[in-house]
Design an enzyme around this catalytic site. Structure first.
Site, short mmCIF file in Angstrom:
data_model
loop_
_atom_site.label_atom_id
_atom_site.label_comp_id
_atom_site.label_asym_id
_atom_site.label_seq_id
_atom_site.Cartn_x
_atom_site.Cartn_y
_atom_site.Cartn_z
N LYS A 110 -27.59 -1.27 -4.36
CA LYS A 110 -26.58 -1.55 -5.09
C LYS A 110 -26.94 -1.60 -6.83
CE LYS A 110 -23.51 -1.91 -1.33
NZ LYS A 110 -24.09 -3.15 -0.37
N LYS A 190 -23.99 13.34 3.74
CA LYS A 190 -23.61 13.36 5.17
C LYS A 190 -22.36 12.94 4.81
CE LYS A 190 -25.57 7.91 6.18
NZ LYS A 190 -24.29 6.96 6.01
N LYS A 193 -17.29 7.31 3.78
CA LYS A 193 -16.01 7.08 3.57
C LYS A 193 -16.50 6.87 1.74
CE LYS A 193 -16.65 3.02 5.63
NZ LYS A 193 -17.08 2.90 6.90
#
Ligand code: ADP
Ligand code: TRP
Length: 321
Positions: A110, A190, A193
């Site tokens: 992140k 892959k 969402k």
């Protein structure tokens, strides 16, 4: 054997989530004492929109119950209903080295994406350790991406036990869900969402048809022989059909004369067969919001005495009793 896993409420679940995680959670219900919870405190690290969070929590609860999570065979609850969890998190933070958290891949990923991290994101694995340790879990079935967090949990538990010279926590087993392989999305990457390439479990009718028709294929002419393994429709289809049917489709791809739209129609049909009953159950559950709420409350009523006992042991060990 106590089995525990958490599910982040971060949007509608897709068939990658089903094959990669949910299906195994459902199967494990009969292998021991299973605890599943909706990790809404964790979701706060990414979802900062209260109405969206409420809806996601409800959606995940409905999805799991519709797909066969059975409150009579497992304990299903909402993380934030267990007030002992954040308190235990604090006790654990005091034995957690900064370096241990700085080494976590999900945090580092992140950071690398340019996200400006808040303390919640950094401390995420400690909250996860509290979830796991508070019910004396033996087995934590998670995907590969969460393996490191379970290792961090073991480390924190051992440090706490060593610091106070007591066996306060059960050390959970580091069991990872069997590799089902990565489920591809409609673009072949892959399914996720966050890539916007997912196929929702509860899509149906026209919406499902449009989604499947949007699965990316090449522009080879109908008569050309085609490589099934390089084809997104084949790679999705094979996850849902029998070995015999998979072999037949492989044959048809290799032989030539196959229309991609025929394979797509079959994919829609198998998705309807696989998820049709769950979709109907979900519609019934939507009409009974009180039932869903009651399931989660009842789950919390079962977990809280267990959580309170673990927290009491931990408090006593460190001199806060
Ligand atoms: P997403 O990438 O859509 O945000 P999550 O990271 O919330 O999904 O995934 C929750 C769990 O679902 C993961 O731990 C993993 O086990 C499983 N999962 C998600 N996407 C896939 C996929 N494409 N193939 C297989 N399993 C997946
Ligand atoms: N971090 C997990 C995920 O993103 C969710 C989770 C929270 C969890 N607490 C947990 C999983 C405890 C297993 C055990 O998928």
């Amino acid at each position: 054997m106590r089995i525990l896993s958490g599910i982040q409420p971060s949007g509608k679940l897709h068939i990658g989530n089903y094959l990669g995680a949910m299906r195994q959670h459902l199967e494990l219900q009969d292998r021991g004492e299973a605890f599943y919870f909706i990790a809404d405190f964790h979701a706060l690290t990414t979802v900062k929109e209260p109405q969206a969070l409420r809806e996601h929590v409800r959606d995940v609860a409905l999805d799991y119950l519709a797909l066969g999570l059975d409150p009579a065979r497992c304990t299903f609850y909402r993380q934030s209903d267990i007030h002992e969890v954040p308190e235990l998190t604090w006790l654990l933070t005091t034995v957690t080295p900064m370096g241990l958290l700085e080494r976590c891949h999900s945090y580092k990923d992140k950071l690398a994406k340019g996200l400006s991290p808040d303390h919640g994101l950094f401390a995420y694995p400690v909250l996860m350790a509290a979830d796991i340790l508070i019910v004396d879990s033996n087995v934590v079935p998670v995907g590969k991406d969460q393996k490191q967090h379970v290792e961090v949990t073991r480390d924190i538990a051992q440090r706490f036990n060593n610091t106070y010279g007591l066996e306060v926590f059960v050390i959970p087993e580091d069991r990872i869900l069997p590799e089902t392989g990565v489920v591809p999305g409609i673009d072949g990457q892959k399914m996720s969402k966050s890539y916007g390439n997912d196929i929702g479990i509860f899509l149906e009718g026209k919406a499902l048809k449009e989604r499947v028709m949007a699965v990316v294929t090449d522009s080879a002419p109908v008569e050309a022989p085609k490589d099934p393994d390089a084809n997104n429709v084949f790679n999705l289809l094979k996850l849902f059909v029998s070995k015999e049917e998979e072999a037949e489709w492989r044959e048809r791809f290799l032989k030539g004369g196959l229309k991609y739209s025929d394979a797509k129609k079959r994919l829609i049909a198998v998705l309807d067969e696989t998820f049709g009953p769950a979709r109907e159950r979900r519609k019934e559950l939507v009409r009974r919001p009180d039932y869903v709420e009651e399931v989660l409350r009842e789950g919390a009523r079962k977990v809280r005495p267990i959580a309170a006992a673990t927290l009491a042991r931990a408090r006593k060990a460190c001199g806060i009793d």
